[in-house]
Design an enzyme around this catalytic site. Structure first.
Site: not given
Ligand code: CP
Length: 310
Positions: A109, A137, A87, A59-60
């Site tokens: 991320r 988040h 590496k 999603r993110t």
């Molecule tokens: N909600 C969320 O962070 O989903 P993902 O891990 O798929 O990005």
């Protein structure tokens, strides 16, 4: 033009109420754009954004990429699994190499708490935290609060329970900060082993009985059990967890009011939530995903407006 008080989005903790209001108002305008036949604006034609994902995401990652493209920015995607990180290249070397290709903004991320802040202090680009380990988040919390505001008219005064693996959840921490800033009451619910010991310092209520928590709330945000972050066993089995903390249609229908059900995804159907609940009209899970694009467009647009253009 109004502007954010921050140069990077590292965590909700750093945002003021004015910042959140500005992000929501900007997202309202972008939500209108993404529902038009031509879902694009030319605002960021001169901006290049790198999406750096050192951890899995559906999603993110897609939501950020779509948001960037809807704003007409140039986009490069990096996935650690297929990169020279394998590496031995360090985070800073990786990012500096990408930035030398004239990148203005980084969405990252990373599995380590603090990674986004570390990066923001060392590189000459705007940084957006797309999830750093068990820490924050922020865009998830913003889109969650935005979705509550959309469904219930306001966040202020609403009672929100966050159910499940609070201990390992960056979504829980960012949601707690965001909902409290917006005037909601927050409760967490789950087994004692999955509630952090410092929870009372965050000013939230704690309830270990799911039905009591649901009877109290207007909104239930059901979290996934983060098995990938659990180095020991926190409960006997997923089946047992599900029997105590899984949200079923029977439980939902026996409440004396219609609560709103949320989930940040990915869902483990039949563990924290059954399919008939996830797909019910009380659930706003797909609206959360839709709102994610508008909210991320707003965050990117507002941070990009702070970049000095030549
Ligand atoms: N909600 C969320 O962070 O989903 P993902 O891990 O798929 O990005």
């Amino acid at each position: 033009m109004d502007s954010l008080s921050v140069d990077h989005l590292i965590g909700i903790k750093d945002l003021t109420n004015n910042d959140i209001d500005l992000i929501f108002k900007t997202a309202d305008a972008f939500k209108e754009v993404i529902n038009r036949p031509i879902k694009k604006v030319p605002s960021l034609r001169d901006i290049t954004i790198a999406n750096l994902f050192f951890e899995n995401s559906t999603r993110t990652r897609l939501s950020f990429e779509l948001a960037e493209k809807r704003l007409s920015s140039d986009v490069v995607n990096f996935s650690a699994a297929s990169s020279s990180v394998k590496k031995g290249e360090t985070l800073i070397d990786t990012v500096n190499n990408i930035l030398s290709m004239k990148v203005d903004m980084v969405v990252m991320r990373h599995p380590n708490p603090g990674a986004a802040k570390f990066l923001s202090e060392r590189v000459d680009a705007r940084v957006i935290n797309a999830g750093d380990g068990t820490h924050e988040h922020p865009t998830q919390a913003l889109l969650d609060a935005y979705s509550i505001r959309e469904r219930l008219g306001t966040v202020k005064g609403k009672k929100v329970v966050i159910v499940g693996d609070i201990l390992h959840s960056r979504v829980a921490l960012s949601n707690i900060y965001c909902l409290q800033k917006l005037g909601a009451e927050v409760m967490v619910c789950g087994p004692t082993t999955l509630i952090p010991k410092y929870i009372h310092e965050l000013g939230v209520k704690v309830e270990h009985n799911l039905v009591k928590a649901l009877e109290w709330c207007d909104v239930a945000n059901m979290l996934r059990i983060q098995l990938e972050r659990q180095d020991i066993k926190y409960f006997p089995s997923l089946r047992e967890y599900s029997m105590q903390y899984g949200l079923t249609k029977e439980i939902l229908d026996n409440l004396d009011k219609k609560i709103v059900v949320m989930h940040p995804g990915p869902i483990n159907r039949g563990v924290e939530i059954t399919s008939d609940v996830a797909d019910s009209e009380q659930a706003i899970i797909l609206q959360q995903v839709e709102n994610g694009v508008a909210v991320r467009m707003a965050v990117i647009y507002l941070l990009a407006s702070k970049i000095k253009r030549q």
